[in-house]
Design a protein around this motif. Structure first.
Motif, PDB file in Angstrom:
ATOM      1  N   ALA A  37      41.407  -1.010  88.128  1.00 22.21           N
ATOM      2  CA  ALA A  37      41.004  -1.424  86.782  1.00 22.21           C
ATOM      3  C   ALA A  37      41.332  -0.317  85.798  1.00 22.21           C
ATOM      4  O   ALA A  37      41.526   0.856  86.173  1.00 22.21           O
ATOM      5  N   SER A  38      41.395  -0.684  84.526  1.00 31.22           N
ATOM      6  CA  SER A  38      41.564   0.286  83.446  1.00 31.22           C
ATOM      7  C   SER A  38      40.573  -0.048  82.340  1.00 31.22           C
ATOM      8  O   SER A  38      40.104  -1.190  82.231  1.00 31.22           O
ATOM      9  N   GLY A  83      43.811   8.066  89.880  1.00 33.53           N
ATOM     10  CA  GLY A  83      43.801   7.593  88.501  1.00 33.53           C
ATOM     11  C   GLY A  83      44.216   8.662  87.521  1.00 33.53           C
ATOM     12  O   GLY A  83      44.470   9.811  87.874  1.00 33.53           O
ATOM     13  N   GLY A  84      44.268   8.269  86.281  1.00 34.53           N
ATOM     14  CA  GLY A  84      44.637   9.191  85.218  1.00 34.53           C
ATOM     15  C   GLY A  84      44.283   8.600  83.864  1.00 34.53           C
ATOM     16  O   GLY A  84      44.011   7.396  83.746  1.00 34.53           O
ATOM     17  N   SER A  85      44.270   9.459  82.871  1.00 33.21           N
ATOM     18  CA  SER A  85      43.933   9.018  81.525  1.00 33.21           C
ATOM     19  C   SER A  85      45.141   9.148  80.613  1.00 33.21           C
ATOM     20  O   SER A  85      46.131   9.799  80.943  1.00 33.21           O
ATOM     21  N   ALA A 163      36.290  -0.673  90.946  1.00 29.66           N
ATOM     22  CA  ALA A 163      36.881   0.122  89.863  1.00 29.66           C
ATOM     23  C   ALA A 163      36.305  -0.294  88.521  1.00 29.66           C
ATOM     24  O   ALA A 163      35.970   0.551  87.672  1.00 29.66           O
ATOM     25  N   ALA A 164      36.184  -1.599  88.304  1.00 29.21           N
ATOM     26  CA  ALA A 164      35.595  -2.087  87.055  1.00 29.21           C
ATOM     27  C   ALA A 164      34.140  -1.646  86.934  1.00 29.21           C
ATOM     28  O   ALA A 164      33.679  -1.264  85.844  1.00 29.21           O
ATOM     29  N   ILE A 175      37.380  -3.419  79.632  1.00 33.23           N
ATOM     30  CA  ILE A 175      37.773  -3.142  81.018  1.00 33.23           C
ATOM     31  C   ILE A 175      38.649  -4.278  81.541  1.00 33.23           C
ATOM     32  O   ILE A 175      38.326  -5.454  81.379  1.00 33.23           O
ATOM     33  N   SER A 176      39.753  -3.891  82.176  1.00 33.89           N
ATOM     34  CA  SER A 176      40.706  -4.871  82.706  1.00 33.89           C
ATOM     35  C   SER A 176      40.930  -4.630  84.196  1.00 33.89           C
ATOM     36  O   SER A 176      41.738  -3.780  84.581  1.00 33.89           O
TER      37      SER A 176
END
Length: 258
Positions: A37-38, A83-85, A163-164, A175-176
């Motif tokens: 998720a992101s 992950g990363g930003s 993840a969400a 959130i996706s």
């Protein structure tokens, strides 16, 4: 494996060191970003720029089916998150002219999590010699048969959900979550297995020192000996096993056993 299969002879008709018939079977690769998720963090300070937009990376260690934790009902084994930003210009800013110029500099800060999951060792995931295809040197190549099973697909679903949940707990907005159930094996580039280690020569190809059960001076010191894959990058384990096997090999040579 291609060398061992192509080295078949009258003594080893199914491939070198393959009296067990296990050679080539139990191929594994990580579930690479099959779910995750992101989310956006609009309240986080930052400044967009034209340089790299990934200021840091993160890793979330495995938390499902750990040694001392509860057993998860939907699947065996577990996964971790990489992950990363990113800090980007807000190209969706409202208005035009001076207002738009100021709005563009209001950063869009996002964080994404992608799962790396363990693939179970299954007999049906295997490699064999392709009798119809040869490389530029005229040597038969491998034909690969591999799919992710029900356990891996259940893990992908959980990757997206957890993840969400994590991003929501951290305060993310918009959130996706995502799931990629048709992700073909091999994308993880962490292939292991197909000459598994084991104590029983009838069920494995190599002993715990990556030495062939059938041929004492044959060692396979790569990821082929893995009987399972875990959810982490296998490179350091490959290196550690190779060092251990080399130490064992030197001792056996000094004793005149190989």
């Amino acid at each position: 494996m291609r060398v061992l299969f192509n080295s078949a002879n009258s003594q080893h008709p199914n491939g070198l060191a393959n009296s067990s018939g296990v050679l080539g079977h139990y191929l594994m690769d990580h579930i690479w970003v099959g779910g995750g998720a992101s989310g956006e963090f609009p309240q986080t300070p930052g400044r967009p720029g034209f340089g790299p937009n990934r200021p840091d990376g993160i890793y979330v260690i495995r938390f499902r089916n750990t040694k001392n934790g509860p057993r998860w009902k939907n699947f065996l084994r577990g996964y971790g998150f990489q992950g990363g930003s990113s800090i980007n210009f807000n190209l969706r800013a409202a208005g035009f002219g001076e207002a738009y110029k100021k709005g563009v500099l209001d950063p869009e800060i996002a964080l994404g999590l992608g799962g790396f999951g363990e693939c179970l060792a299954r007999w049906d995931n295997y490699v064999e010699i392709d009798p119809n295809v040869k490389d530029v040197f005229g040597i038969p190549v491998l034909r690969i048969h591999m799919t992710f099973g029900e356990n891996e697909h259940a893990m992908i679903d959980d990757m997206a959900e957890s993840a969400a949940e994590m991003l929501g707990a951290a305060g993310a907005k918009n959130i996706s979550p995502f799931k990629v159930h048709n992700r073909e094996p091999g994308r993880g580039i962490h292939e292991v297995g197909i000459a598994r280690m084991g104590a029983d020569p009838k069920k494995s190809v190599l002993n715990p020192f990556q030495q062939s059960h059938d041929i004492k001076n044959l060692f396979v010191m790569d990821a082929s000996g893995f009987p399972s894959s875990a959810c982490q990058n296998p490179t350091l384990t490959i290196m550690a096993l190779a060092v251990r096997s080399c130490d064992y090999l030197m001792g056996e040579m000094k004793r005149g056993n190989v």
